[in-house]
Design a protein around this motif. Structure first.
Motif, PDB file in Angstrom:
ATOM      1  N   ARG A 148      37.303  47.301  45.760  1.00  0.00           N
ATOM      2  CA  ARG A 148      37.866  48.288  46.684  1.00  0.00           C
ATOM      3  C   ARG A 148      36.791  48.794  47.635  1.00  0.00           C
ATOM      4  NH1 ARG A 148      38.944  52.779  41.969  1.00  0.00           N
ATOM      5  NH2 ARG A 148      36.757  53.117  41.378  1.00  0.00           N
ATOM      6  N   GLY A 149      37.240  49.390  48.733  1.00  0.00           N
ATOM      7  CA  GLY A 149      36.324  49.884  49.751  1.00  0.00           C
ATOM      8  C   GLY A 149      35.404  50.968  49.245  1.00  0.00           C
ATOM      9  N   SER A 150      34.242  51.098  49.893  1.00  0.00           N
ATOM     10  CA  SER A 150      33.246  52.088  49.504  1.00  0.00           C
ATOM     11  C   SER A 150      33.754  53.492  49.763  1.00  0.00           C
ATOM     12  CB  SER A 150      31.942  51.855  50.281  1.00  0.00           C
ATOM     13  OG  SER A 150      31.047  52.915  50.076  1.00  0.00           O
ATOM     14  N   ARG A 151      33.576  54.377  48.771  1.00  0.00           N
ATOM     15  CA  ARG A 151      33.992  55.775  48.931  1.00  0.00           C
ATOM     16  C   ARG A 151      33.167  56.458  50.006  1.00  0.00           C
ATOM     17  NH1 ARG A 151      33.658  56.203  42.961  1.00  0.00           N
ATOM     18  NH2 ARG A 151      35.714  55.745  42.111  1.00  0.00           N
ATOM     19  N   SER A 152      31.862  56.145  50.072  1.00  0.00           N
ATOM     20  CA  SER A 152      30.980  56.807  51.027  1.00  0.00           C
ATOM     21  C   SER A 152      31.408  56.505  52.456  1.00  0.00           C
ATOM     22  CB  SER A 152      29.528  56.357  50.823  1.00  0.00           C
ATOM     23  OG  SER A 152      29.419  54.951  50.963  1.00  0.00           O
ATOM     24  N   ILE A 188      25.840  40.361  40.148  1.00  0.00           N
ATOM     25  CA  ILE A 188      25.972  40.486  41.611  1.00  0.00           C
ATOM     26  C   ILE A 188      25.471  41.878  41.957  1.00  0.00           C
ATOM     27  CG2 ILE A 188      27.530  40.432  43.591  1.00  0.00           C
ATOM     28  CD1 ILE A 188      29.398  38.668  41.940  1.00  0.00           C
ATOM     29  N   PRO A 189      24.272  42.015  42.541  1.00  0.00           N
ATOM     30  CA  PRO A 189      23.675  43.339  42.744  1.00  0.00           C
ATOM     31  C   PRO A 189      24.426  44.224  43.726  1.00  0.00           C
ATOM     32  CG  PRO A 189      22.352  41.632  43.798  1.00  0.00           C
ATOM     33  CD  PRO A 189      23.386  40.934  42.990  1.00  0.00           C
ATOM     34  N   THR A 190      25.019  43.632  44.770  1.00  0.00           N
ATOM     35  CA  THR A 190      25.748  44.420  45.769  1.00  0.00           C
ATOM     36  C   THR A 190      27.088  43.743  46.038  1.00  0.00           C
ATOM     37  OG1 THR A 190      23.636  45.019  46.802  1.00  0.00           O
ATOM     38  CG2 THR A 190      25.644  45.458  48.060  1.00  0.00           C
ATOM     39  N   VAL A 191      28.133  44.297  45.471  1.00  0.00           N
ATOM     40  CA  VAL A 191      29.454  43.684  45.570  1.00  0.00           C
ATOM     41  C   VAL A 191      30.072  43.943  46.943  1.00  0.00           C
ATOM     42  CG1 VAL A 191      31.810  43.799  44.663  1.00  0.00           C
ATOM     43  CG2 VAL A 191      29.883  43.791  43.099  1.00  0.00           C
ATOM     44  N   SER A 192      30.741  42.914  47.484  1.00  0.00           N
ATOM     45  CA  SER A 192      31.512  43.061  48.723  1.00  0.00           C
ATOM     46  C   SER A 192      32.926  42.530  48.481  1.00  0.00           C
ATOM     47  CB  SER A 192      30.849  42.296  49.866  1.00  0.00           C
ATOM     48  OG  SER A 192      30.895  40.896  49.624  1.00  0.00           O
ATOM     49  N   LYS A 193      33.799  42.712  49.462  1.00  0.00           N
ATOM     50  CA  LYS A 193      35.190  42.278  49.329  1.00  0.00           C
ATOM     51  C   LYS A 193      35.294  40.772  49.098  1.00  0.00           C
ATOM     52  CE  LYS A 193      39.558  43.565  49.491  1.00  0.00           C
ATOM     53  NZ  LYS A 193      40.127  44.515  48.513  1.00  0.00           N
ATOM     54  N   SER A 194      34.317  40.018  49.583  1.00  0.00           N
ATOM     55  CA  SER A 194      34.344  38.557  49.431  1.00  0.00           C
ATOM     56  C   SER A 194      34.173  38.122  47.975  1.00  0.00           C
ATOM     57  CB  SER A 194      33.241  37.920  50.290  1.00  0.00           C
ATOM     58  OG  SER A 194      31.955  38.325  49.845  1.00  0.00           O
TER      59      SER A 194
END
Length: 393
Positions: A350-354, A321-327
């Motif tokens: 978890r949420g993005s640090r940036s 999965i190249p770009t993970v999201s909460k889903s």
């Protein structure tokens, strides 16, 4: 004549039977049966009780039959919603119910003591707010690290109180957003083969030795590394010399004061396993999953990958999965047509640090931008007050 007799009988008052607390009771429970008759002009009645028959003497009509069911000792069942693995701040509800009965119960809540004596006897510690009335729910609106633990519930009703057995043990694990210590696992995955060496280290920024590796398993409950079969602890590192399926459980780091951090679910399995990350994946990062089998070389299989029981990718050596999201958060496992199926592993996102840093930066920028205007306003108010004080009356 028969019609007249029936009319006379129908005018007789009818008795009514009630059972408290419920028509479903348990062996040893006190059960009051009450008979009431609604009739005018009569102050006292003689009552006759019948079991399994309708004939008997009396002036009133017989009451309707009421069924009384008696079962063995009452059993409570404990469940968690929405899930047992949480991040700090998530809501969670523990649900306690008595099997086959729902009337009149008062519920209490306990945690399994983390200190187990030599004989492995488990102690239950009541929660400070353990009594929750008849609702059967214990809700935490915002989970904290202190809520990590293993819970049970029990119920009682009646006077004198009839008490149920303790429920099943229900673990609840809370992962910190930025815990002071990390549990490092070598090999770096949550599923492991049997008969291999496994190392678990509690590492913090100061490289201190004040941490103990502990675990909870279905077989033994909570225990220290030195109590594991084949386990030994040196400093803050625990080593299991030869793994077995009995080592499946939740492992964490515990401080000298008893605080528990960074729980990780570890599965030891004979056969196919899933290679997945130990720590939560951050949104925007890449997630790679592989299916491993210890008896082929290389140990990577071409397999089908599943999320929450649904096929998401088939016949591939790795799922990316190249770009993970909460889903993408959920339970993952893999399956090989000939070798078998791996256990399921929970992957947390978890949420993005940036994004968090940008939000904080925006707040600071807004405050700093408003400072000059606030300063000018304060100065003007101060000058205005001084001018008023100097104005002659």
């Amino acid at each position: 004549m028969e019609t007249l007799l029936a009319a006379i009988i129908d005018k007789r008052p009818k008795s009514r039977v009630t059972i408290k607390p419920d028509q479903h009771v348990f062996r040893g429970e006190r059960v009051p049966l009450r008979c009431d008759i609604d009739a005018d002009g009569v102050s006292s009645w003689k009552y006759n009780w019948y079991k399994g028959e309708t004939e008997g003497s009396g002036v009133s009509q017989h009451s309707d039959e009421v069924t009384l069911t008696v079962s063995e000792k009452a059993q409570t069942v404990l469940s968690v919603s929405p899930q047992t693995w949480l991040t700090e701040g998530d809501p969670v509800t523990l649900n306690c119910a008595v099997t086959g009965s729902s009337t009149g119960w008062t519920f209490s809540w306990f945690t399994v003591s983390s200190s187990v004596n030599t004989y492995k006897r488990v102690r239950y510690e009541p929660l400070s707010d353990s009594r929750r009335g008849a609702g059967g729910k214990h809700t935490v609106s915002s989970a904290d690290l202190k809520h990590t633990g293993v819970y049970v519930c029990a119920a009682e009703r009646g006077n004198p109180a009839y008490e149920t057995l303790y429920s099943n043990k229900q673990p609840l694990w809370v992962t910190g957003v930025s815990p002071p210590v990390s549990l490092i696992i070598r090999p770096n995955r949550t599923q492991h083969f049997t008969l291999v060496s496994l190392s678990l280290s509690c590492e913090d920024q100061s490289n201190s030795d004040r941490w103990t590796v502990r675990r909870y398993t279905e077989s033994w409950g909570p225990e220290d590394c030195s109590s594991f079969y084949g386990g030994s602890q040196t400093g803050s590192t625990c080593t299991i010399s030869s793994t077995s399926t009995l080592d499946t459980g939740v492992y964490w780091c515990q401080s000298e004061s008893g605080e528990e951090y960074h729980p990780v679910n570890i599965t030891v399995h004979f056969g196919v396993i899933l290679e997945s990350p130990v720590h939560p994946v951050t949104e925007g990062e890449t997630l790679t999953l592989r299916c491993l089998y210890d008896y082929v070389s290389p140990p990577i299989l071409s397999a089908d990958f599943y999320k929450d029981g649904s096929l998401v990718q088939n016949q591939t050596t790795e799922m990316i999965i190249p770009t993970v999201s909460k889903s993408h958060e959920g339970f993952y496992n893999c399956k090989h047509t000939a070798r078998g199926e791996s256990p399921k592993s929970w992957i947390s996102v978890r949420g993005s640090r940036s994004e968090s840093q940008i939000s904080v930066l925006k707040i600071l920028t807004s405050v700093l931008a408003a400072c000059p205007y606030l300063l000018v306003t304060v100065v003007l108010i101060y000058k205005c007050c001084r001018m008023r004080s100097k104005t002659p009356e």
